[in-house]
Design a protein around this motif. Structure first.
Motif, PDB file in Angstrom:
ATOM      1  N   HIS A 228     -15.711 -25.313 -46.324  1.00 47.02           N
ATOM      2  CA  HIS A 228     -16.824 -25.646 -47.213  1.00 47.02           C
ATOM      3  C   HIS A 228     -17.980 -26.267 -46.432  1.00 47.02           C
ATOM      4  O   HIS A 228     -19.114 -26.299 -46.923  1.00 47.02           O
ATOM      5  CB  HIS A 228     -16.368 -26.617 -48.310  1.00 47.02           C
ATOM      6  N   ALA A 229     -17.707 -26.752 -45.211  1.00 50.53           N
ATOM      7  CA  ALA A 229     -18.754 -27.343 -44.381  1.00 50.53           C
ATOM      8  C   ALA A 229     -19.434 -26.311 -43.486  1.00 50.53           C
ATOM      9  O   ALA A 229     -20.342 -26.653 -42.733  1.00 50.53           O
ATOM     10  CB  ALA A 229     -18.183 -28.472 -43.537  1.00 50.53           C
ATOM     11  N   ILE A 230     -19.000 -25.060 -43.550  1.00 52.63           N
ATOM     12  CA  ILE A 230     -19.678 -23.981 -42.829  1.00 52.63           C
ATOM     13  C   ILE A 230     -20.863 -23.519 -43.671  1.00 52.63           C
ATOM     14  O   ILE A 230     -20.686 -23.087 -44.811  1.00 52.63           O
ATOM     15  CB  ILE A 230     -18.719 -22.807 -42.555  1.00 52.63           C
ATOM     16  N   LYS A 231     -22.047 -23.615 -43.116  1.00 61.43           N
ATOM     17  CA  LYS A 231     -23.253 -23.213 -43.840  1.00 61.43           C
ATOM     18  C   LYS A 231     -23.733 -21.872 -43.302  1.00 61.43           C
ATOM     19  O   LYS A 231     -24.094 -21.756 -42.129  1.00 61.43           O
ATOM     20  CB  LYS A 231     -24.356 -24.265 -43.684  1.00 61.43           C
ATOM     21  N   ASP A 232     -23.736 -20.865 -44.158  1.00 62.16           N
ATOM     22  CA  ASP A 232     -24.115 -19.531 -43.713  1.00 62.16           C
ATOM     23  C   ASP A 232     -24.656 -18.729 -44.897  1.00 62.16           C
ATOM     24  O   ASP A 232     -23.903 -18.393 -45.818  1.00 62.16           O
ATOM     25  CB  ASP A 232     -22.912 -18.817 -43.094  1.00 62.16           C
ATOM     26  N   PHE A 233     -25.951 -18.432 -44.856  1.00 60.18           N
ATOM     27  CA  PHE A 233     -26.563 -17.614 -45.901  1.00 60.18           C
ATOM     28  C   PHE A 233     -26.897 -16.217 -45.384  1.00 60.18           C
ATOM     29  O   PHE A 233     -27.784 -15.554 -45.913  1.00 60.18           O
ATOM     30  CB  PHE A 233     -27.817 -18.312 -46.443  1.00 60.18           C
ATOM     31  N   SER A 234     -26.184 -15.777 -44.353  1.00 56.58           N
ATOM     32  CA  SER A 234     -26.361 -14.413 -43.853  1.00 56.58           C
ATOM     33  C   SER A 234     -25.882 -13.410 -44.903  1.00 56.58           C
ATOM     34  O   SER A 234     -25.068 -13.749 -45.771  1.00 56.58           O
ATOM     35  CB  SER A 234     -25.549 -14.220 -42.568  1.00 56.58           C
TER      36      SER A 234
ATOM     37  N   LEU B 264     -17.180 -15.965 -42.334  1.00 54.27           N
ATOM     38  CA  LEU B 264     -15.754 -15.809 -42.647  1.00 54.27           C
ATOM     39  C   LEU B 264     -15.428 -14.357 -42.968  1.00 54.27           C
ATOM     40  O   LEU B 264     -14.383 -13.831 -42.556  1.00 54.27           O
ATOM     41  CB  LEU B 264     -15.363 -16.713 -43.818  1.00 54.27           C
ATOM     42  N   GLN B 265     -16.313 -13.710 -43.707  1.00 54.12           N
ATOM     43  CA  GLN B 265     -16.103 -12.301 -44.043  1.00 54.12           C
ATOM     44  C   GLN B 265     -16.139 -11.439 -42.780  1.00 54.12           C
ATOM     45  O   GLN B 265     -15.340 -10.507 -42.631  1.00 54.12           O
ATOM     46  CB  GLN B 265     -17.173 -11.832 -45.032  1.00 54.12           C
ATOM     47  N   GLU B 266     -17.053 -11.764 -41.863  1.00 56.13           N
ATOM     48  CA  GLU B 266     -17.140 -10.971 -40.636  1.00 56.13           C
ATOM     49  C   GLU B 266     -15.898 -11.193 -39.764  1.00 56.13           C
ATOM     50  O   GLU B 266     -15.386 -10.249 -39.146  1.00 56.13           O
ATOM     51  CB  GLU B 266     -18.403 -11.319 -39.858  1.00 56.13           C
TER      52      GLU B 266
END
Length: 615
Positions: free
Chosen positions: A269-275, A280-282
């Motif tokens: 939840h502390a991973i910030k990624d708006f790609s 995680l999906q990659e």
């Protein structure tokens, strides 16, 4: 570069089939990069490639050689993708050939996730010596207990020799004081020989504070976001492609080169990624490619402080594709049910009412208002299977993040410990034990670090003190820098031969055996489950079914006997286990068989299982 190669490690220093060393370093802002070979005392320049990568192929660097990368002729730094730091986080890197280890687990096939019975442990405190080699001597004990998967807390190189592991600064490097890379490979190989899967805890949400040199090489961090532990990792800002490749390759390395069976990914939840494609999906996509090439199966399990099924839903359903998540809420509800204090985030939980909902719905908060968070929280998880949730009565966080590090054995009675164990192992989810709980370890598991930076050490002390203010705790926390906190956290293996610890160990073995052998418990079908909650009696009745078999779990969390009646008919109900039996240091034996409907007086603080048939 920036393209993933699932077949081999490409970053850092690696050796090809001809014995030549290949060095790859990402340093987009550097004007000049060299590798300094310490033994030979020579520098070799690297060649600049596109996207800020620098490469070299040489026969002058051999396995076991130590080296630095030198930026712009001035700064000597350890390899960001270092595999070995024999002199610690401030020393040079040592080249290792990961392919040199001779594996003998060719026939190993990963255990189906639904069969995981996990044992979380900390390498440094699990055995007196605190190494991978010494851990191997305890594997038969874990097999005899009934464990199917061993989970190692993080082993990436951290400062000093004492740390939980969440302060790692070299994600590819195995902690030298534990034995290093080859010792970990050997441990995994032995685990597989004994039928144990291996889960490795990894940290992709932050990098530890001392010895962290990633920012010297490239924009590994971003100011767009913040984390409780420092700068956020740059997964979606400028130059993020190189960062994403770094962590994708890390995940692939553990699976491919160390034969790890599953990763437990810390605090995602502390991973910030708006790609457009979340990191995680990659990672999941690349792990899928690796599985296709290797024929091996691997799992991704996340620690998640969000009741959000997006993380564990498949990609075709709009999710990130993680295989499972930890469910802290089950722990919180169970803890409050056992009579422990409701301070801090525990204040949101209403004892057995919350626990019954956790059995039924996985998430306790699935859209309801959380007074602790001051907002509505979570979504429903109706379509997610039982094997997508990991539950426990304690873990490293909920023991070690107490001010004094008290285990459940110190906080509740012996009877209540047995009840809590049964509550976890009868659940329709994946059960996890924390090292020592199976024999009621009395020693505390405390927070410990060994930073050499005095300012950082003092900041850690102050941070711990501030953290406990939210729980209104009086007194002083143990010094996390002191060696005492580490030494006191080591398991006391002599206890397993002594009463009542030997009784608790036998009880856990029996519970795990029952879970494995009774299909109504081992088949994680959330649909064939019913739970009743009697708040006035502090009793939960859990019914689980598979085909014609039904298992009834009777849990009395109160301090006095309680009458129960289960209106489910069977010609004969067979007792599987009763924690109140004299065999388990209880006060009275419950009937071996019952006829018709179940009518009983449940002893105080007891756990009981009956089934309508043996299998």
């Amino acid at each position: 570069m920036n393209e993933v190669n699932t077949r081999k490690r490409t970053l850092g220093v690696n050796f090809n089939i001809n014995g030549l060393a290949n060095a790859v370093l990402w340093a987009p802002d550097a004007e000049h990069v060299e590798i300094l070979l310490i033994f030979q005392n020579i520098k070799i320049p690297l060649v600049r490639e596109e996207y800020g990568y620098w490469i070299l192929e040489t026969d002058l660097l051999s396995p076991e050689d130590q080296y630095w990368f030198v930026l712009n002729g001035v700064k000597s730094l350890a390899d960001p993708a270092s595999l070995s730091q024999p002199e610690g986080v401030h020393g040079p890197s040592k080249a290792i050939d990961l392919n040199a280890y001779k594996w003998t687990d060719t026939n190993w096939k990963n255990i189906p996730l639904k069969e995981f019975i996990t044992y979380e442990l900390h390498t440094g405190t699990f055995t007196p010596n605190g190494t991978f080699a010494s851990m191997e001597a305890k594997l038969d004990y874990l097999v005899d207990l009934g464990i199917t998967a061993v989970e190692l807390m993080p082993v990436s190189q951290f400062s000093g020799e004492r740390n939980w592991g969440y302060d790692g600064v070299f994600p590819f490097c195995v902690q030298h004081s534990y034995g290093g890379a080859q010792a970990l490979q050997h441990l995994v190989n032995v685990c597989h020989q004994k039928g144990l899967a291996v889960i490795l805890d990894v940290v992709y949400n932050h990098i530890g504070p001392e010895g962290n040199c990633l920012g010297e090489f490239a924009p590994y961090f971003t100011d767009k976001y913040s984390t409780p532990w420092g700068k956020a990792i740059n997964f979606d800002d400028a130059w993020c492609d190189g960062v994403r490749l770094f962590f994708i390759e890390n995940a692939l390395m553990w699976f491919r080169d160390f034969h790890i069976d599953a990763l437990r990914m810390d605090a995602v939840h502390a991973i910030k990624d708006f790609s457009p494609v979340h990191i995680l999906q990659e990672i999941k996509q690349q792990v899928d490619f690796l599985e296709q090439e290797s024929g091996r199966c691997h799992y991704l399990i996340v620690e998640l402080d969000l009741n959000d099924t997006r993380f564990i839903n498949t990609v075709d359903k709009g999710g990130y594709g993680m295989n499972a998540q930890w469910v802290d809420e089950f722990h919180h509800a169970l803890r409050v049910s056992s009579g422990q204090e409701k301070s801090g985030y525990y204040s949101d939980f209403n004892g057995i009412q919350s626990l019954a909902k956790a059995y039924r719905d996985a998430y306790v908060y699935d859209g309801a208002y959380s007074d602790h968070r001051k907002k509505k929280f979570g979504i429903k998880a109706k379509e997610n299977t039982g094997e997508q949730f990991v539950v426990f009565s304690q873990n490293h966080d909920h023991v070690g993040n107490r001010m004094l590090g008290e285990r459940t054995s110190e906080l509740v009675s012996f009877d209540m410990q047995k009840l809590m164990a049964g509550a976890v192992l009868a659940s329709p989810y994946l059960p996890m034990l924390f090292m020592g709980e199976e024999y009621s370890e009395t020693g505390r598991f405390q927070y410990f670090v060994s930073h050499t930076d005095t300012e950082l050490a003092e900041a850690v002390r102050k941070g711990r003190k501030k953290e406990f203010q939210a729980f209104h705790m009086a007194g002083e926390a143990p010094d996390p820098m002191g060696v005492e906190a580490f030494e006191k956290s080591k398991l006391h293996w002599d206890l397993i031969e002594k009463p009542p610890h030997n009784t608790m160990l036998a009880y856990y073995k029996k519970l795990i055996e029952i879970r494995k052998n009774q299909s109504a418990l081992s088949v994680l079908n959330r649909k064939d489950l019913d739970v009743e909650c009697f708040e006035n009696k502090e009793v939960i009745i859990l019914r689980r079914q598979h085909r014609i078999q039904e298992v009834i779990g009777l849990m009395n969390f109160s301090n006095k006997p309680q009458d129960v009646h289960v209106a489910v008919y069977s010609p004969v109900w067979h007792k599987l286990i009763a924690s109140s039996d004299v065999l388990w240091n209880g006060s009275e034996d419950l009937p071996e068989t019952l006829s018709g409907e179940i009518t009983l007086v449940l002893p105080a603080q007891s756990f009981t299982l009956y089934t309508n048939q043996y299998e």
